[in-house]
Structures are given as C-alpha cells and as structure tokens.
Design a protein around this motif. Structure first.
Motif, PDB file in Angstrom:
ATOM      1  N   LEU A 258       0.844  -1.182   0.000  1.00  0.00           N
ATOM      2  CA  LEU A 258       0.000   0.000   0.000  1.00  0.00           C
ATOM      3  C   LEU A 258       0.888   1.244   0.000  1.00  0.00           C
ATOM      4  O   LEU A 258       0.694   2.180  -0.776  1.00  0.00           O
ATOM      5  CB  LEU A 258      -0.875  -0.017   1.254  1.00  0.00           C
ATOM      6  CG  LEU A 258      -2.126   0.843   1.251  1.00  0.00           C
ATOM      7  CD1 LEU A 258      -3.154   0.273   0.304  1.00  0.00           C
ATOM      8  CD2 LEU A 258      -2.706   0.917   2.657  1.00  0.00           C
ATOM      9  N   ALA A 259       1.899   1.196   0.871  1.00  0.00           N
ATOM     10  CA  ALA A 259       2.812   2.329   0.967  1.00  0.00           C
ATOM     11  C   ALA A 259       3.599   2.510  -0.329  1.00  0.00           C
ATOM     12  O   ALA A 259       3.765   3.630  -0.805  1.00  0.00           O
ATOM     13  CB  ALA A 259       3.772   2.132   2.139  1.00  0.00           C
ATOM     14  N   TYR A 260       4.066   1.403  -0.936  1.00  0.00           N
ATOM     15  CA  TYR A 260       4.781   1.505  -2.212  1.00  0.00           C
ATOM     16  C   TYR A 260       3.949   2.225  -3.251  1.00  0.00           C
ATOM     17  O   TYR A 260       4.417   3.119  -3.935  1.00  0.00           O
ATOM     18  CB  TYR A 260       5.082   0.113  -2.789  1.00  0.00           C
ATOM     19  CG  TYR A 260       6.298  -0.552  -2.240  1.00  0.00           C
ATOM     20  CD1 TYR A 260       7.258   0.175  -1.550  1.00  0.00           C
ATOM     21  CD2 TYR A 260       6.502  -1.903  -2.437  1.00  0.00           C
ATOM     22  CE1 TYR A 260       8.371  -0.463  -1.051  1.00  0.00           C
ATOM     23  CE2 TYR A 260       7.611  -2.542  -1.945  1.00  0.00           C
ATOM     24  CZ  TYR A 260       8.538  -1.822  -1.244  1.00  0.00           C
ATOM     25  OH  TYR A 260       9.633  -2.447  -0.757  1.00  0.00           O
ATOM     26  N   GLY A 261       2.726   1.768  -3.364  1.00  0.00           N
ATOM     27  CA  GLY A 261       1.840   2.338  -4.384  1.00  0.00           C
ATOM     28  C   GLY A 261       1.655   3.822  -4.166  1.00  0.00           C
ATOM     29  O   GLY A 261       1.836   4.640  -5.075  1.00  0.00           O
ATOM     30  N   ALA A 262       1.321   4.177  -2.929  1.00  0.00           N
ATOM     31  CA  ALA A 262       1.093   5.584  -2.612  1.00  0.00           C
ATOM     32  C   ALA A 262       2.367   6.388  -2.839  1.00  0.00           C
ATOM     33  O   ALA A 262       2.350   7.489  -3.390  1.00  0.00           O
ATOM     34  CB  ALA A 262       0.627   5.721  -1.177  1.00  0.00           C
ATOM     35  N   LEU A 263       3.496   5.782  -2.456  1.00  0.00           N
ATOM     36  CA  LEU A 263       4.790   6.459  -2.610  1.00  0.00           C
ATOM     37  C   LEU A 263       5.074   6.765  -4.078  1.00  0.00           C
ATOM     38  O   LEU A 263       5.469   7.878  -4.437  1.00  0.00           O
ATOM     39  CB  LEU A 263       5.888   5.558  -2.041  1.00  0.00           C
ATOM     40  CG  LEU A 263       7.302   6.109  -2.108  1.00  0.00           C
ATOM     41  CD1 LEU A 263       7.506   7.100  -0.980  1.00  0.00           C
ATOM     42  CD2 LEU A 263       8.327   4.987  -2.006  1.00  0.00           C
ATOM     43  N   LEU A 264       4.849   5.761  -4.933  1.00  0.00           N
ATOM     44  CA  LEU A 264       5.115   5.947  -6.359  1.00  0.00           C
ATOM     45  C   LEU A 264       4.309   7.117  -6.912  1.00  0.00           C
ATOM     46  O   LEU A 264       4.848   8.020  -7.550  1.00  0.00           O
ATOM     47  CB  LEU A 264       4.749   4.673  -7.131  1.00  0.00           C
ATOM     48  CG  LEU A 264       5.838   3.634  -7.287  1.00  0.00           C
ATOM     49  CD1 LEU A 264       5.340   2.463  -8.111  1.00  0.00           C
ATOM     50  CD2 LEU A 264       7.041   4.253  -7.956  1.00  0.00           C
ATOM     51  N   VAL A 265       2.994   7.084  -6.645  1.00  0.00           N
ATOM     52  CA  VAL A 265       2.139   8.139  -7.199  1.00  0.00           C
ATOM     53  C   VAL A 265       2.556   9.498  -6.656  1.00  0.00           C
ATOM     54  O   VAL A 265       2.745  10.462  -7.411  1.00  0.00           O
ATOM     55  CB  VAL A 265       0.656   7.864  -6.866  1.00  0.00           C
ATOM     56  CG1 VAL A 265      -0.217   8.982  -7.417  1.00  0.00           C
ATOM     57  CG2 VAL A 265       0.226   6.528  -7.440  1.00  0.00           C
TER      58      VAL A 265
ATOM     59  N   GLU B 101      -8.211   9.212 -12.415  1.00  0.00           N
ATOM     60  CA  GLU B 101      -7.742  10.189 -13.408  1.00  0.00           C
ATOM     61  C   GLU B 101      -7.335  11.477 -12.701  1.00  0.00           C
ATOM     62  O   GLU B 101      -6.306  12.069 -12.998  1.00  0.00           O
ATOM     63  CB  GLU B 101      -8.839  10.451 -14.435  1.00  0.00           C
ATOM     64  CG  GLU B 101      -8.372  11.264 -15.625  1.00  0.00           C
ATOM     65  CD  GLU B 101      -8.625  12.757 -15.494  1.00  0.00           C
ATOM     66  OE1 GLU B 101      -7.808  13.542 -15.988  1.00  0.00           O
ATOM     67  OE2 GLU B 101      -9.643  13.149 -14.872  1.00  0.00           O
ATOM     68  N   ARG B 102      -8.163  11.888 -11.739  1.00  0.00           N
ATOM     69  CA  ARG B 102      -7.872  13.122 -11.013  1.00  0.00           C
ATOM     70  C   ARG B 102      -6.555  13.037 -10.251  1.00  0.00           C
ATOM     71  O   ARG B 102      -5.748  13.952 -10.267  1.00  0.00           O
ATOM     72  CB  ARG B 102      -8.983  13.374  -9.981  1.00  0.00           C
ATOM     73  CG  ARG B 102     -10.120  14.168 -10.482  1.00  0.00           C
ATOM     74  CD  ARG B 102      -9.683  15.583 -10.747  1.00  0.00           C
ATOM     75  NE  ARG B 102     -10.644  16.272 -11.571  1.00  0.00           N
ATOM     76  CZ  ARG B 102     -11.642  17.007 -11.077  1.00  0.00           C
ATOM     77  NH1 ARG B 102     -11.788  17.117  -9.788  1.00  0.00           N
ATOM     78  NH2 ARG B 102     -12.465  17.610 -11.887  1.00  0.00           N
ATOM     79  N   VAL B 103      -6.363  11.901  -9.587  1.00  0.00           N
ATOM     80  CA  VAL B 103      -5.230  11.800  -8.674  1.00  0.00           C
ATOM     81  C   VAL B 103      -3.941  11.405  -9.400  1.00  0.00           C
ATOM     82  O   VAL B 103      -2.896  12.012  -9.199  1.00  0.00           O
ATOM     83  CB  VAL B 103      -5.532  10.774  -7.561  1.00  0.00           C
ATOM     84  CG1 VAL B 103      -4.314  10.578  -6.675  1.00  0.00           C
ATOM     85  CG2 VAL B 103      -6.720  11.231  -6.748  1.00  0.00           C
ATOM     86  N   ALA B 104      -4.029  10.389 -10.252  1.00  0.00           N
ATOM     87  CA  ALA B 104      -2.795   9.815 -10.778  1.00  0.00           C
ATOM     88  C   ALA B 104      -2.457  10.286 -12.187  1.00  0.00           C
ATOM     89  O   ALA B 104      -1.335  10.092 -12.636  1.00  0.00           O
ATOM     90  CB  ALA B 104      -2.881   8.289 -10.758  1.00  0.00           C
ATOM     91  N   PHE B 105      -3.399  10.862 -12.913  1.00  0.00           N
ATOM     92  CA  PHE B 105      -3.095  11.275 -14.281  1.00  0.00           C
ATOM     93  C   PHE B 105      -3.085  12.782 -14.465  1.00  0.00           C
ATOM     94  O   PHE B 105      -2.161  13.342 -15.023  1.00  0.00           O
ATOM     95  CB  PHE B 105      -4.101  10.682 -15.266  1.00  0.00           C
ATOM     96  CG  PHE B 105      -3.843   9.252 -15.595  1.00  0.00           C
ATOM     97  CD1 PHE B 105      -2.781   8.903 -16.408  1.00  0.00           C
ATOM     98  CD2 PHE B 105      -4.647   8.252 -15.092  1.00  0.00           C
ATOM     99  CE1 PHE B 105      -2.527   7.589 -16.718  1.00  0.00           C
ATOM    100  CE2 PHE B 105      -4.394   6.930 -15.392  1.00  0.00           C
ATOM    101  CZ  PHE B 105      -3.336   6.597 -16.208  1.00  0.00           C
ATOM    102  N   LEU B 117       2.419   6.559 -16.851  1.00  0.00           N
ATOM    103  CA  LEU B 117       2.340   5.092 -16.851  1.00  0.00           C
ATOM    104  C   LEU B 117       2.832   4.558 -15.509  1.00  0.00           C
ATOM    105  O   LEU B 117       2.187   3.705 -14.877  1.00  0.00           O
ATOM    106  CB  LEU B 117       3.182   4.514 -17.988  1.00  0.00           C
ATOM    107  CG  LEU B 117       3.286   2.985 -17.993  1.00  0.00           C
ATOM    108  CD1 LEU B 117       1.981   2.365 -18.434  1.00  0.00           C
ATOM    109  CD2 LEU B 117       4.416   2.490 -18.871  1.00  0.00           C
ATOM    110  N   LEU B 118       3.957   5.081 -15.056  1.00  0.00           N
ATOM    111  CA  LEU B 118       4.520   4.627 -13.781  1.00  0.00           C
ATOM    112  C   LEU B 118       3.587   4.995 -12.636  1.00  0.00           C
ATOM    113  O   LEU B 118       3.379   4.212 -11.702  1.00  0.00           O
ATOM    114  CB  LEU B 118       5.893   5.253 -13.558  1.00  0.00           C
ATOM    115  CG  LEU B 118       6.950   4.863 -14.612  1.00  0.00           C
ATOM    116  CD1 LEU B 118       8.242   5.615 -14.381  1.00  0.00           C
ATOM    117  CD2 LEU B 118       7.182   3.364 -14.594  1.00  0.00           C
ATOM    118  N   ALA B 123      -0.677   3.397  -8.676  1.00  0.00           N
ATOM    119  CA  ALA B 123      -2.084   3.371  -8.292  1.00  0.00           C
ATOM    120  C   ALA B 123      -2.610   1.945  -8.291  1.00  0.00           C
ATOM    121  O   ALA B 123      -3.381   1.540  -7.409  1.00  0.00           O
ATOM    122  CB  ALA B 123      -2.894   4.239  -9.250  1.00  0.00           C
ATOM    123  N   SER B 124      -2.164   1.167  -9.274  1.00  0.00           N
ATOM    124  CA  SER B 124      -2.611  -0.212  -9.385  1.00  0.00           C
ATOM    125  C   SER B 124      -2.158  -1.030  -8.174  1.00  0.00           C
ATOM    126  O   SER B 124      -2.935  -1.785  -7.575  1.00  0.00           O
ATOM    127  CB  SER B 124      -2.087  -0.776 -10.704  1.00  0.00           C
ATOM    128  OG  SER B 124      -1.950  -2.154 -10.655  1.00  0.00           O
TER     129      SER B 124
END
Ligand SMILES: Nc1ncnc2c1ncn2[C@@H]1O[C@H](COP(=O)(O)OP(=O)(O)OP(=O)(O)O)[C@@H](O)[C@H]1O
Ligand SMILES: [Mg+2]
Lengths: 290, 310, 241
Positions: A258-265, B101-105, B117-118, B123-124
C-alpha cells in the motif's frame, strides 16, 4: 544480529546492481523496462543449473549468467526498442510474464518448487559460504558495476557535449537515443541483472519463480524512481532504503505494498526527479512534452 | 501486490483436449468468446483512454476488480438484487476510474508519457493491496447461484451462463458504439481525441471529456469484472492483474484508439488463448496473450484492423 | 466589438506578438495581412485563449477575454476557422457540423441551422455521412466555415481560408465570405493572399514580426507602395476575377 545485518547488506548490494542496471535503461536510454526481474531470474537459473548439473565453477556460472541474460536482452531489445516508450514498457512486462510462466512450466527449472541445494561460490579454492566473505564478494561486484555505469554515464555526457559543439548533428545526437545506443544499454543492463541473479542464487541457495516475477520488477523500478531516474547515487540510496525500510517496519508488513503504491504516485506528482535526481539529464528526460 | 499469474480453471473446460473433435472445438471457441468478451470490455477502456490522452491506464484491471467486489459484497448482503448489484458495481468502478484520473493522471499532464504510466502502476499496486487489506486474499464465491443449464444451440451444447455473459457483454459493447457514434458527448470525445485545440474552439471542455471517457471506460471494466466473477465463481484482490494486461494486448491487437478493433481484438485473444490451452499446453495459457502482443507490435503495430483512429 | 490592447504572446521563451493593438467594429470586415511567421495565427489563437496572453488585454463585446479558457470563448459569440481547416477527419461531415454547435442548448434551432447551412452548401448535404477527411481541401474549407457558423458567431475569424486552394475553389470561398459580409456578419480575416482579402475588407492591418506596421482602409492599403511591393507583388495574377 550481526548475521542479520550482513544478510541485509548482501541484499542491498544485489539490489543496487539491479537498480543501477534498470536506471541505465530508464535514465540514459529514456525507455522503461517492466520486466527487469526476468533477466535477474534468467541469470539466477542459468547459474544455478550450471552449478547443479555440470558442477561448473562459480566464476563460470557468474559469467554465463551475465552472458545469457545479456543475449536475452539483446534478443528482446533489438526488435522492440524502436517502439514508443509506453508500448515498450508493456512488451517488457509481457516478456517478464512469459519468462515467469516458462520457469513455472519447464521440467528442468523445477516448476513452482524451483531449485534447491545451489552451492556457495568457491573461487580458487576459497569458499564464500561464510557471510562476511560473501558480503565482500557482493561489495566488490557492486562497486565494479557502479564504476562501469559511471564510466558509461560520463561518456554519455561527453557525447552530448560534443554534439552541442558540432552544430549540424545536434538534433540527432543530443538525445543520443539512437537505436544502436539504446540496444547496447538495454543489453548491458540485462547482463548486469543476470549477474545479480547469479549472486542471489548462490547466496540464498534455493530459488523459485516467485522471486523473479512482476513484483520484483516493480520493486526495482520503485527503487529507481525513489532515488531518482537518471541518478546513479539515487539508485544506490533507493536500493538501500527499499531493502532496509521494509525490514525496520516489519510489523507493518501488510501495509508495505500500500505504501509503495502511494509512494510511487506521490513521488511522480510532487518530486518526479526522485530523492537525489535533479541531474540535467533526468530532468530533460522528464520534461519532454508528452 | 502483483504476483503470480493464476490460471483459474473455467467452470466448463474440464473436458480433455483433443478427444472429442468438433464439439470440443466449438466448446473451446465458446469458452474463448466468453473470456474474450471480458477482455474486449476492458480493452475498450484502454483504447478510449489511449485515444483521448495518449496514455496507458495501467490500473484498468483494478477497476475490473473493484466492480466485481462491490457487486459481490452487495449481493452477499441479500438486500440487493442481481441487476441492482451489477449496476452498483459498474458505478463504483466508474467513480473510482474518475478519481484515478484526477489523482494519478491529471497532475502529470504534459510530462513524458512514461511518468503517468509509472504513476498508474503505483495506483494499481495501491488499489490491489488496499483490496487485500480490506477483503483478505482468499477467493469469494459469487453469492447468487445462478441457475444455469446446458441448452442446445444448433445441435451444440452451450451453457446458459456463458450465453448470458456473452449477450450481456455484447450488449454493453453495442451501447458503447451507439454512444460514441450517435450522441453529442460521444462525438465530442472523438473530437478531443482527434484534435484537442479545435475541439476546445467548439466549446468542448477537454477535461470533462477526459473524465467522461474514464467514467465510461471504467464502468465497462467494472462490468467485465462482475461477469467474470460470475463465470469463475471467484472474486479476489488480484483478479484484475492478468485480465488487465491481456486486455491491453487485445487493444493493441485491434489497433490502439480503434473502438471496434478493441472488441474484435478482445474476442480473438480470448479464442486464441482458449484454443491454445486446449490444443497446445494449458500451462502456457497465460503466455499466449503476451506472445501475441509481442508479435503484433513487431509485425503490425497499427493492429489487425486498419487503424485510422476511431 | 473586438479590441486588442498591446497584446504580447508567444510559446515558451519565444515572444511572437510584441505588443499588438487593433480593433474590429461590429459589421466590419477587417483583414490582417502578413508574411510567413509574422504571428498572424498566434494572434488569432491568443484571442481564442489557445495561446496565453502574457501582457495586454483582449476585449470582446465588453467582456474581458484575456484569461478566459478557449472552450468558453465560443459561447460569447466568437468563432475561429483555424489555419489548415482542422476538420475532425474521421467524423462525418454532419457530425462536424453538429460539433460546431456543441455549446448551444437550443436544439430545435440548431437543427434548423444545420438544414439551412446544408441548403446553402449543397456539397455538405451530399457528403453528410461521409468522413470529413475524405473531402477535398476546398470542400474541407467550406465545411470548416460552416462548422464555425453553426455556433452562430457574432464575430467570425478566419485563418488563411484561401491557403492551398485552386482558383475556382478560392473564388467560391470568397463568394461565401462576401455573402457573409452582406448579411452583416463581422469578419476578421487573416490572409497572405492580400489581394483577395483587401478587395473584400473595409479596413486592414499589416503585421510584421509581431508588430502592426501599417493600418488603414482597404483602399489605402491597396495603394500603399510598401504593401504593393510586399503583398501584391508583380506577376501575381488576381485569381478570382
Ligand atoms: N506551437 C508553437 N510552438 C513554438 N513556436 C511556434 C508555435 N507555433 C508557431 N510558432 C512560431 O511563432 C512564430 C509565428 O507563427 P505563426 O503561426 O503565428 O505565424 P503566421 O503569421 O501565422 O505564419 P503563416 O502565414 O506561415 O501561417 C513563428 O516563428 C513560428 O515558428
Ligand atoms: Mg498562420
């Protein structure tokens, strides 16, 4: 306790090799691989199989691991590196899945159970089974890889500078992203990942496909992004943090992904250059219009 | 997080390959079309989003998972009917898609295409592990035991569940085609995909059309997830990973940005996979899609249908 | 009706418009002429909000357009026929026309306008269901103008409508513009083809490297030696006479 720290240090070294090699592809060829763990896995299995079935000496196993992974990288890179970046990302991801499935289905790779009893490295009669020695070996290889990558990057800068001087060809050469250059970097990166795989196999002594799937590819990618795309020191820091932090926060293991995902974004939005990025190269690459 | 490709057995593929000749072939064809219809629904989302933004929404598979979970959880309460749960699942997936879309794109517009993409990969991972935390790793059966029997169609046995899934999926595809071809907003979406600046001159708000595209594409992925949750009788956090990736192959196969292409690509891919598993090797079933993906990109990057946009 | 006050605009670090002032009154036909790269298209895009205005102001019918996003402009009664026509190539001719009226809520009237335009330009009715990309260049220009008219503009701006057209097609396009002028539509016409434009226009401006270097009535400009040399050069035959 010491044993545990040594263990972590060895893993950090292996992860640095992986992250640096992936960073060469991302930061210096402007392409992304989502299947980097496949090359890691190919290296690990080649090395393990040679040691188990042919009792090949470690250095030979190591060299073969790098070579086979490199050849696979060449084979994948040659036809695909002319694709658009995002298509390539998916192709490499597909390649990762295919390799994973092959490892799971082949008889010789032991299927889901993998291979066990991989011997510890012996070089000139000296066994590297003791952890401190293995750490020294890992550190040596890691430093060699870093030196190689640094030399490559310097030559990249050199070329870019020269390109600016010779005006006419600036447009073509500035982004030295000529196909040949990309293929070469991709091949080299695959080979380095193969070396990391060999180290891992002979250290852990048992391997199965689980260590080389998409999960690992994305872990390595996270290291690169965290440290900074295009920054070698960044990859070192990223590999260190993403190897050690999860250990420190073991009790929150469930929240790790969960943390990885949030961190990446969050990183990509607020600090796409990563912790240590900010090198002109990486920024130029990130700013290119979409 | 993402991991092992899981090959779940379909309910009715338990026949031994190669033994029964033609009926067996037809059965595999129908199995392939059934899963293929789910790929097609997800591929539509990929293709529409790629068409308008030029980006791969890597988290498309998680919308599929989201639709399935919402529908299954609602059904499990016993308070909601099948149709209601189905629509609620689609709505949830649609809203999640818009939020994504709002948050990640959106904050990443204008950066190198790799960056969104990353971010979508991030998000995925986030959504998958969130589902894992919320719902646990184990499979949930579909709460409503749909009564299905085998009906004879032209002398061939067809399961009524498969028939239902196929018809529903095809119905949604037809609705989508009508939407993009014949409605104001559908045409506006295509206009944005073709030429953003000129679309703005017509008074079309591009941001809104992008959101609408995510809404529609995600709803379709959600629907696919619910249909497959019924078919495989299993809902779990990682269920979206492989179908998502395969649907991407389907979108490429049909030519990215090409809406009918996504449908054809999805169905073809499903059939290829099903026949490949039956006649070649079931262990390599999940590799078929990726081999096709790589081959298509190398040999015919514009897809199998002549790609000229929509 | 439209006023630009020392407008500066450009792309990134490049400044294209270096303080341009001009105005268009209601019912007038004004032409803006200038060579390649003078900044004509940039000026129209700045008015429409496709290129941000860095300094100065754009006003239209009492509204300040300077910071308005492009998609809001059309509902104020301002339409642009962009350079190179920019029809939506894979959409049908009819769909292109409908999109021209995207912002309008009066569905009934839109339908009637569509009918009327198709009556006026029979080629569009003939090709209504054909993808716009399959039309010839001249037909696409007509479509682009008709699409803009579908928004019922009070001011219609055209960016080089004669570009790349054969003489016959060019004459047809200018006939349409003349008819619009007769019916009282205000036009801002950007052209390199100064001869045709000045013939139609009431007034004109000459833009060179981002600055207005000359302005006056169409007759004055036609007489101006500088304009004659640079834009009405010898050997250039009046093509639509
Ligand atoms: N999108 C853009 N990005 C960067 N520079 C641009 C862009 N569009 C135009 N320019 C530059 O701005 C300057 C003015 O361009 P503009 O299109 O306004 O000229 P123009 O007068 O319309 O010329 P033409 O008659 O050829 O259409 C040119 O130097 C051009 O290179
Ligand atoms: Mg121009």
């Amino acid at each position: 306790m010491t044993a545990y720290i040594l263990h972590l240090a060895i893993l950090v070294g292996i992860h640095i090799i992986l992250a640096v090699s992936l960073n060469l592809i991302i930061g210096y060829a402007g392409q992304v691989s989502l299947g980097h763990a496949a090359f890691y896995g190919i290296g690990a299995y080649v090395s393990a199989l040679l040691a188990l079935h042919l009792a090949a000496p470690f250095l030979l196993c190591l060299a073969a691991a790098g070579l086979v992974a490199g050849v696979c990288g060449l084979g994948l890179g040659l036809p695909t590196l002319r694709l658009k970046e995002d298509y390539l990302a998916i192709v490499t991801l597909g390649f990762g899945v295919i390799v994973d499935i092959i490892l799971l289905n082949l008889g010789i790779t032991g299927g889901p159970d993998g291979l066990v009893g991989i011997p510890a490295p012996v070089i000139l009669g000296l066994s590297f089974r003791p952890q401190p020695r293995f750490l020294a070996l890992t550190a040596l290889l890691t430093l060699l890889v870093l030196a190689l990558a640094a030399a490559l990057v310097r030559s990249y800068h050199g070329r870019a500078l020269r390109a600016i001087r010779d005006h006419e060809v600036t447009a073509q050469v500035l982004g030295i992203n000529t196909p040949a250059y990309k293929v070469a970097v991709f091949t080299l990166a695959a080979a380095l990942a193969g070396l990391a795989g060999s180290l891992y196999a002979h250290y852990i002594t048992f391997i199965n496909p689980e260590s080389f799937g998409l999960h690992t590819s994305i872990l390595v990618l996270s290291m690169v992004i965290l440290g900074g795309m295009g920054s070698l020191m960044g990859s070192v820091v990223g590999a260190f943090l993403l190897t050690v932090l999860p250990e420190l926060f073991r009790q929150f293991k469930d929240y790790q992904d969960l943390a990885y995902g949030a961190l990446l974004v969050t990183l990509l939005i607020f600090r796409p250059q990563g912790l240590l990025g900010g090198g002109k190269l990486s920024l130029k690459f990130l700013r290119q219009g979409g | 997080m993402v991991n092992r490709p899981a090959c779940l057995p379909a309910r009715e593929t338990d026949t031994q390959p190669g033994r029964l000749g033609f009926p067996m072939f037809v059965q595999q064809l129908i199995n392939g079309l059934t899963t293929g219809s789910a790929y097609a629904l997800i591929a539509l989302g990929y293709t529409m989003i790629y068409g308008i933004l030029g980006l791969i929404n890597f988290a498309q598979g998680e919308l599929y998972m989201c639709g399935a979970f919402v529908a299954v959880l609602l059904l499990a309460t016993g308070q909601v009917g099948l149709v209601g749960a189905f629509l609620a699942g689609m709505l949830a997936a649609a809203l999640l898609g818009v939020a994504l879309e709002r948050v990640a794109f959106r904050p990443l517009r204008g950066s190198h295409p790799l960056v969104p993409l990353l971010s979508a990969i991030g998000a995925s991972i986030f959504l998958q592990s969130l589902a894992l935390l919320l719902f646990g790793p184990s499979d949930r059966p579909f709460p409503v035991q749909l009564e299905f029997r085998t009906v004879e169609v032209a002398g061939l046995p067809v399961s009524s569940l498969q028939g239902l899934i196929l018809l529903t999926a095809l119905g949604f595809m037809a609705l989508l085609l009508v939407f993009v071809r014949y409605t104001r907003y559908g045409k506006a979406i295509i206009a944005c995909a073709l030429d953003r600046d000129t679309a703005r001159l017509m008074g079309i708000n591009v941001d809104r059309m992008v959101a609408l595209t995510f809404l529609v594409g995600s709803a379709l992925s959600g629907a696919a997830g619910i249909l497959m949750a019924m078919y495989y009788n299993a809902t779990y956090p990682r269920m979206g990973l492989l179908p998502g990736l395969k649907a991407f192959s389907a979108a490429i196969l049909g030519g990215v940005g090409n809406i009918p292409g996504a449908i054809v690509g999805g169905l073809l891919l499903g059939v290829a996979e099903s026949l490949g598993a039956a006649y070649l090797s079931s262990g390599y079933k999940d590799a078929v899609a990726f081999v096709i993906l790589i081959l298509v990109l190398l040999l015919r990057p514009q897809g199998i249908l002549r790609g000229k946009g929509h | 009706m439209l006023t630009l006050k020392s407008v500066q605009a450009g792309y990134g670090r490049l400044v294209v418009l270096k303080g341009v002032s001009l105005h268009v009154r209601a019912g007038e036909v004004v032409t803006l002429i200038g060579g390649n790269g003078a900044g004509k298209s940039t000026l129209l895009k700045a008015v429409c909000g496709l290129v941000p205005v860095r300094r100065g102001a754009v006003e239209f019918a009492g509204e300040d357009l300077t910071r308005l996003p492009a998609e809001r402009i059309v509902s104020l009664g301002l339409a642009l026929v962009p350079e190179g026509r920019r029809v939506f190539s894979s959409l049908s001719v009819a769909a292109n026309l409908e999109l021209g009226a995207f912002h309008r809520r009066d569905r009934q009237q839109v339908r009637r306008d569509l009918e009327e335009l198709m009556g006026r330009f029979p080629i569009l009715r003939e090709r209504a269901s054909q993808p716009a990309g399959t039309l010839s260049g001249g037909e696409q220009q007509i479509l682009a103008i008709a699409r803009a008219l579908m928004s019922r503009p009070r001011l219609l701006m055209l960016d080089e409508p004669s570009m790349g057209l054969a003489p016959k097609m060019l004459a047809q396009v200018y006939d349409i513009l003349a008819e619009l002028k007769r019916s009282g539509t205000t036009l801002l016409l950007v052209e390199q083809n100064a001869r045709a434009a000045l013939k139609l226009a009431d007034r004109g401006y000459v833009l060179e490297t981002g600055r207005i270097i000359l302005q006056g009535t169409a007759a004055e400009l036609q007489e101006d030696p500088e304009v004659q040399r640079a834009y009405l050069g010898k050997g250039y035959r009046e093509v639509w006479e």
